[in-house]
Write a protein that holds these residues in place. Structure first.
Motif, PDB file in Angstrom:
ATOM      1  N   ASP A  73       0.844  -1.192   0.000  1.00  0.00           N
ATOM      2  CA  ASP A  73       0.000   0.000   0.000  1.00  0.00           C
ATOM      3  C   ASP A  73       0.878   1.240   0.000  1.00  0.00           C
ATOM      4  O   ASP A  73       2.039   1.187   0.419  1.00  0.00           O
ATOM      5  N   VAL A  74       0.311   2.341  -0.461  1.00  0.00           N
ATOM      6  CA  VAL A  74       0.959   3.645  -0.368  1.00  0.00           C
ATOM      7  C   VAL A  74      -0.098   4.627   0.125  1.00  0.00           C
ATOM      8  O   VAL A  74      -1.151   4.774  -0.492  1.00  0.00           O
ATOM      9  N   LYS A  75       0.180   5.251   1.257  1.00  0.00           N
ATOM     10  CA  LYS A  75      -0.705   6.272   1.819  1.00  0.00           C
ATOM     11  C   LYS A  75      -0.076   7.626   1.537  1.00  0.00           C
ATOM     12  O   LYS A  75       1.132   7.794   1.664  1.00  0.00           O
ATOM     13  N   PHE A  76      -0.888   8.597   1.155  1.00  0.00           N
ATOM     14  CA  PHE A  76      -0.386   9.911   0.790  1.00  0.00           C
ATOM     15  C   PHE A  76      -1.133  10.979   1.578  1.00  0.00           C
ATOM     16  O   PHE A  76      -2.336  10.866   1.811  1.00  0.00           O
ATOM     17  N   SER A  77      -0.406  12.030   1.966  1.00  0.00           N
ATOM     18  CA  SER A  77      -1.066  13.168   2.608  1.00  0.00           C
ATOM     19  C   SER A  77      -0.358  14.461   2.218  1.00  0.00           C
ATOM     20  O   SER A  77       0.819  14.459   1.862  1.00  0.00           O
ATOM     21  N   ALA A  78      -1.106  15.543   2.292  1.00  0.00           N
ATOM     22  CA  ALA A  78      -0.573  16.879   2.054  1.00  0.00           C
ATOM     23  C   ALA A  78      -1.136  17.783   3.139  1.00  0.00           C
ATOM     24  O   ALA A  78      -2.335  17.731   3.441  1.00  0.00           O
ATOM     25  N   ALA A  79      -0.267  18.592   3.748  1.00  0.00           N
ATOM     26  CA  ALA A  79      -0.698  19.483   4.819  1.00  0.00           C
ATOM     27  C   ALA A  79      -0.110  20.872   4.597  1.00  0.00           C
ATOM     28  O   ALA A  79       1.079  20.997   4.305  1.00  0.00           O
ATOM     29  N   GLY A  80      -0.935  21.880   4.719  1.00  0.00           N
ATOM     30  CA  GLY A  80      -0.474  23.249   4.584  1.00  0.00           C
ATOM     31  C   GLY A  80       0.274  23.695   5.823  1.00  0.00           C
ATOM     32  O   GLY A  80      -0.110  23.390   6.945  1.00  0.00           O
ATOM     33  N   GLU A  81       1.379  24.391   5.578  1.00  0.00           N
ATOM     34  CA  GLU A  81       2.201  24.920   6.671  1.00  0.00           C
ATOM     35  C   GLU A  81       2.628  26.324   6.250  1.00  0.00           C
ATOM     36  O   GLU A  81       3.636  26.498   5.589  1.00  0.00           O
ATOM     37  N   GLY A  82       1.830  27.302   6.625  1.00  0.00           N
ATOM     38  CA  GLY A  82       2.090  28.655   6.137  1.00  0.00           C
ATOM     39  C   GLY A  82       1.852  28.701   4.638  1.00  0.00           C
ATOM     40  O   GLY A  82       0.804  28.299   4.155  1.00  0.00           O
ATOM     41  N   SER A  83       2.853  29.151   3.891  1.00  0.00           N
ATOM     42  CA  SER A  83       2.723  29.199   2.435  1.00  0.00           C
ATOM     43  C   SER A  83       3.258  27.926   1.781  1.00  0.00           C
ATOM     44  O   SER A  83       3.222  27.795   0.561  1.00  0.00           O
ATOM     45  N   ARG A  84       3.754  26.989   2.592  1.00  0.00           N
ATOM     46  CA  ARG A  84       4.308  25.738   2.061  1.00  0.00           C
ATOM     47  C   ARG A  84       3.327  24.593   2.249  1.00  0.00           C
ATOM     48  O   ARG A  84       2.455  24.636   3.098  1.00  0.00           O
ATOM     49  N   VAL A  85       3.524  23.556   1.460  1.00  0.00           N
ATOM     50  CA  VAL A  85       2.750  22.330   1.593  1.00  0.00           C
ATOM     51  C   VAL A  85       3.725  21.205   1.914  1.00  0.00           C
ATOM     52  O   VAL A  85       4.731  21.028   1.208  1.00  0.00           O
ATOM     53  N   LEU A  86       3.451  20.483   2.973  1.00  0.00           N
ATOM     54  CA  LEU A  86       4.270  19.333   3.331  1.00  0.00           C
ATOM     55  C   LEU A  86       3.618  18.096   2.734  1.00  0.00           C
ATOM     56  O   LEU A  86       2.457  17.796   3.017  1.00  0.00           O
ATOM     57  N   LEU A  87       4.352  17.401   1.887  1.00  0.00           N
ATOM     58  CA  LEU A  87       3.880  16.184   1.248  1.00  0.00           C
ATOM     59  C   LEU A  87       4.499  14.993   1.963  1.00  0.00           C
ATOM     60  O   LEU A  87       5.672  15.027   2.321  1.00  0.00           O
ATOM     61  N   ALA A  88       3.710  13.939   2.143  1.00  0.00           N
ATOM     62  CA  ALA A  88       4.220  12.741   2.809  1.00  0.00           C
ATOM     63  C   ALA A  88       3.596  11.505   2.179  1.00  0.00           C
ATOM     64  O   ALA A  88       2.426  11.518   1.793  1.00  0.00           O
ATOM     65  N   ALA A  89       4.389  10.458   2.090  1.00  0.00           N
ATOM     66  CA  ALA A  89       3.901   9.169   1.604  1.00  0.00           C
ATOM     67  C   ALA A  89       4.455   8.085   2.511  1.00  0.00           C
ATOM     68  O   ALA A  89       5.640   8.098   2.847  1.00  0.00           O
ATOM     69  N   LEU A  90       3.600   7.172   2.909  1.00  0.00           N
ATOM     70  CA  LEU A  90       4.007   6.013   3.687  1.00  0.00           C
ATOM     71  C   LEU A  90       3.900   4.804   2.766  1.00  0.00           C
ATOM     72  O   LEU A  90       2.812   4.462   2.313  1.00  0.00           O
ATOM     73  N   ILE A  91       5.036   4.206   2.479  1.00  0.00           N
ATOM     74  CA  ILE A  91       5.095   3.054   1.590  1.00  0.00           C
ATOM     75  C   ILE A  91       5.122   1.805   2.466  1.00  0.00           C
ATOM     76  O   ILE A  91       5.993   1.667   3.325  1.00  0.00           O
ATOM     77  N   VAL A  92       4.153   0.933   2.261  1.00  0.00           N
ATOM     78  CA  VAL A  92       4.051  -0.305   3.037  1.00  0.00           C
ATOM     79  C   VAL A  92       4.394  -1.458   2.103  1.00  0.00           C
ATOM     80  O   VAL A  92       3.829  -1.579   1.022  1.00  0.00           O
ATOM     81  N   TYR A  93       5.354  -2.273   2.535  1.00  0.00           N
ATOM     82  CA  TYR A  93       5.736  -3.413   1.709  1.00  0.00           C
ATOM     83  C   TYR A  93       5.995  -4.623   2.577  1.00  0.00           C
ATOM     84  O   TYR A  93       6.129  -4.510   3.801  1.00  0.00           O
ATOM     85  N   LYS A  94       6.009  -5.779   1.954  1.00  0.00           N
ATOM     86  CA  LYS A  94       6.231  -7.022   2.681  1.00  0.00           C
ATOM     87  C   LYS A  94       7.306  -7.813   1.966  1.00  0.00           C
ATOM     88  O   LYS A  94       7.287  -7.941   0.742  1.00  0.00           O
ATOM     89  N   GLN A  95       8.237  -8.320   2.740  1.00  0.00           N
ATOM     90  CA  GLN A  95       9.256  -9.191   2.167  1.00  0.00           C
ATOM     91  C   GLN A  95       8.699 -10.601   2.145  1.00  0.00           C
ATOM     92  O   GLN A  95       8.126 -11.073   3.128  1.00  0.00           O
ATOM     93  N   VAL A  96       8.818 -11.255   0.996  1.00  0.00           N
ATOM     94  CA  VAL A  96       8.263 -12.588   0.814  1.00  0.00           C
ATOM     95  C   VAL A  96       9.355 -13.549   0.364  1.00  0.00           C
ATOM     96  O   VAL A  96      10.443 -13.145  -0.047  1.00  0.00           O
ATOM     97  N   GLU A  97       9.057 -14.821   0.425  1.00  0.00           N
ATOM     98  CA  GLU A  97       9.985 -15.831  -0.063  1.00  0.00           C
ATOM     99  C   GLU A  97      10.075 -15.728  -1.580  1.00  0.00           C
ATOM    100  O   GLU A  97       9.040 -15.562  -2.253  1.00  0.00           O
TER     101      GLU A  97
END
Length: 64
Positions: free
Chosen positions: A36-60
């Motif tokens: 999965d990939v979760k994404f968010s954007a948050a305003g901080e004054g005149s800037r926008v903070l972008l963030a993504a959480l990448i979820v992965y699983k190691q498999v055989e």
């Protein structure tokens, strides 16, 4: 949640943020499955903070 791993990518410049996401996905282990990939954007004054959480699983790895 055995085998589940997370990568957090952040940035304020959209182009640099995209590069960071691409690099993070490219650097995942060969035996990883992107869950999965979760994404968010948050305003901080005149800037926008972008963030993504990448979820992965190691498999055989597949065996022939």
């Amino acid at each position: 949640m055995e085998g589940i791993r997370f990568r957090l990518v952040t940035g304020t410049d959209p182009d640099l943020f995209q590069e960071r996401i691409n690099r993070a996905v490219e650097e995942l282990p060969k035996d990883a499955v992107l869950v999965d990939v979760k994404f968010s954007a948050a305003g901080e004054g005149s800037r926008v903070l972008l963030a993504a959480l990448i979820v992965y699983k190691q498999v055989e790895p597949w065996r022939d």
